[in-house]
Design a protein around this motif. Structure first.
Motif, PDB file in Angstrom:
ATOM      1  N   ALA A 114      75.837  71.925  53.373  1.00  0.00           N
ATOM      2  CA  ALA A 114      74.501  71.395  53.043  1.00  0.00           C
ATOM      3  C   ALA A 114      73.444  72.489  53.187  1.00  0.00           C
ATOM      4  CB  ALA A 114      74.174  70.195  53.934  1.00  0.00           C
ATOM      5  N   SER A 115      73.609  73.361  54.189  1.00  0.00           N
ATOM      6  CA  SER A 115      72.599  74.411  54.364  1.00  0.00           C
ATOM      7  C   SER A 115      72.771  75.530  53.337  1.00  0.00           C
ATOM      8  CB  SER A 115      72.614  74.964  55.794  1.00  0.00           C
ATOM      9  OG  SER A 115      73.793  75.687  55.996  1.00  0.00           O
ATOM     10  N   ALA A 128      71.563  71.743  45.458  1.00  0.00           N
ATOM     11  CA  ALA A 128      72.591  71.087  44.629  1.00  0.00           C
ATOM     12  C   ALA A 128      72.218  69.624  44.424  1.00  0.00           C
ATOM     13  CB  ALA A 128      73.956  71.205  45.299  1.00  0.00           C
ATOM     14  N   ASP A 129      72.649  69.075  43.288  1.00  0.00           N
ATOM     15  CA  ASP A 129      72.349  67.675  42.974  1.00  0.00           C
ATOM     16  C   ASP A 129      73.475  66.744  43.420  1.00  0.00           C
ATOM     17  OD1 ASP A 129      69.861  68.100  41.322  1.00  0.00           O
ATOM     18  OD2 ASP A 129      71.277  69.410  40.286  1.00  0.00           O
ATOM     19  N   PHE A 130      74.709  67.248  43.347  1.00  0.00           N
ATOM     20  CA  PHE A 130      75.834  66.349  43.674  1.00  0.00           C
ATOM     21  C   PHE A 130      76.967  67.091  44.368  1.00  0.00           C
ATOM     22  CE2 PHE A 130      76.904  68.047  39.506  1.00  0.00           C
ATOM     23  CZ  PHE A 130      78.283  68.241  39.567  1.00  0.00           C
ATOM     24  N   ILE A 131      77.782  66.294  45.061  1.00  0.00           N
ATOM     25  CA  ILE A 131      78.974  66.820  45.739  1.00  0.00           C
ATOM     26  C   ILE A 131      80.161  65.954  45.304  1.00  0.00           C
ATOM     27  CG2 ILE A 131      80.093  67.249  47.991  1.00  0.00           C
ATOM     28  CD1 ILE A 131      77.523  68.637  48.340  1.00  0.00           C
ATOM     29  N   PHE A 148      79.407  60.445  53.527  1.00  0.00           N
ATOM     30  CA  PHE A 148      78.225  59.680  53.952  1.00  0.00           C
ATOM     31  C   PHE A 148      77.113  60.619  54.428  1.00  0.00           C
ATOM     32  CE2 PHE A 148      81.162  56.102  54.004  1.00  0.00           C
ATOM     33  CZ  PHE A 148      80.363  55.096  53.476  1.00  0.00           C
ATOM     34  N   PHE A 149      77.502  61.680  55.130  1.00  0.00           N
ATOM     35  CA  PHE A 149      76.508  62.668  55.574  1.00  0.00           C
ATOM     36  C   PHE A 149      75.785  63.260  54.358  1.00  0.00           C
ATOM     37  CE2 PHE A 149      75.766  67.272  56.073  1.00  0.00           C
ATOM     38  CZ  PHE A 149      74.711  67.234  56.973  1.00  0.00           C
ATOM     39  N   PHE A 150      76.574  63.651  53.328  1.00  0.00           N
ATOM     40  CA  PHE A 150      75.950  64.245  52.132  1.00  0.00           C
ATOM     41  C   PHE A 150      75.015  63.240  51.451  1.00  0.00           C
ATOM     42  CE2 PHE A 150      79.864  67.139  51.999  1.00  0.00           C
ATOM     43  CZ  PHE A 150      79.165  68.255  52.446  1.00  0.00           C
ATOM     44  N   CYS A 151      75.428  61.968  51.405  1.00  0.00           N
ATOM     45  CA  CYS A 151      74.543  60.941  50.813  1.00  0.00           C
ATOM     46  C   CYS A 151      73.216  60.906  51.567  1.00  0.00           C
ATOM     47  CB  CYS A 151      75.187  59.559  50.911  1.00  0.00           C
ATOM     48  SG  CYS A 151      76.463  59.279  49.703  1.00  0.00           S
ATOM     49  N   GLN A 166      71.780  63.197  53.076  1.00  0.00           N
ATOM     50  CA  GLN A 166      70.980  64.399  52.778  1.00  0.00           C
ATOM     51  C   GLN A 166      70.376  64.333  51.370  1.00  0.00           C
ATOM     52  OE1 GLN A 166      70.450  66.427  55.384  1.00  0.00           O
ATOM     53  NE2 GLN A 166      71.785  64.898  56.339  1.00  0.00           N
ATOM     54  N   GLY A 167      70.717  63.296  50.610  1.00  0.00           N
ATOM     55  CA  GLY A 167      70.099  63.113  49.299  1.00  0.00           C
ATOM     56  C   GLY A 167      70.928  63.551  48.108  1.00  0.00           C
TER      57      GLY A 167
END
Ligand code: SAM
Length: 217
Positions: A35-36, A41-44, A56-59, A61-62
């Motif tokens: 993430a850092s 980025a827009d998606f993972i 869930f963590f990435f969600c 973070q937006g």
């Protein structure tokens, strides 16, 4: 042992593991690192996402997140946790199954997921065999023809083989990092970052020797 029996035992292991209550849900150190590294980025696409701890963590973070795993129990546990809130888009499929790249591309397109992305795979490459690794890199290549993506992976290395483990014994393939990046090059990926060592993925008595690799086209 015949190949389909190995694969069946493997599926049984992960289904049993993710059906139990004793699986960490805190995000991994690697997810925070990624993430850092990719704040814009827009998606993972999280491949081998398990119970979705990192998805869930990435969600949160937006990022828009597609979470992919072969284990029905893992995917069900993600869907159960989602409830009514917006969570990862969960997709049950094997990385080496026919049509996996197409299925992922369809989820991206059907959900209007565009822009720049990261194909993310933590503790996945050592959970699959060499054929699976090739299938994973082929999926990464297929996604990269549709979207601008980097690939971020973390895996146990050969130096980890004899070290203590917290999770029960199951199939693990310890990778040689230079061999992995050489294989990735065959699929058109160059290595932007490679490091290895201890302390990146410590979990109780298991301080795995891991490699982190970021690939780009
Ligand atoms: C060690 S777990 C890692 C889970 C999660 N990424 C994490 O770091 O906690 C490996 C995951 O890969 C999944 N898996 C194993 N073989 C697979 C395959 N051929 N295709 C897709 N997923 C697979 C398992 O079901 C399991 O969830």
């Amino acid at each position: 042992m015949p190949m389909n029996q190995i694969s069946k035992n493997h599926d049984t292991h992960w289904n049993r593991y993710y059906a139990s209550d004793d699986v960490p849900m805190l995000p991994s150190q690697f997810s925070v690192f990624v993430a850092s590294e990719f704040p814009d980025a827009d998606f993972i696409v999280d491949i081998g996402c398990g119970n979705g701890r990192d998805a869930f963590f990435f969600c949160k973070q937006g990022y828009r997140v597609v979470a992919v795993d072969a284990s029905a129990a893992a995917i069900e546990s993600i869907q159960d946790k989602c409830g009514d809130m917006a969570g990862p888009l969960a997709l049950q499929c094997r990385i080496d199954g026919a049509g996996t790249a197409e299925d992922i591309r369809r989820v991206l397109t059907d959900n209007g997921i565009e822009g720049r992305g990261v194909v993310y795979a933590r503790f996945f490459l050592h959970a699959i065999d060499q054929t699976g690794e090739d299938a994973f890199l082929e999926v990464c290549r297929a996604i990269s023809t549709l979207r601008d993506v980097s690939v971020a992976v973390e895996f146990r290395t050969v130096r980890d083989k004899s070290l203590p483990k917290e999770t029960p014994d199951h199939f693990r393939r310890y990778l040689n990092p230079p061999e992995f990046v050489q294989n990735a090059a065959r699929f058109g990926f160059r290595t932007e970052y490679l490091t290895e060592g201890f302390g990146f993925a410590k979990y109780k008595s298991d301080d795995a020797h891991v490699a982190r690799v970021i690939l780009a086209r």
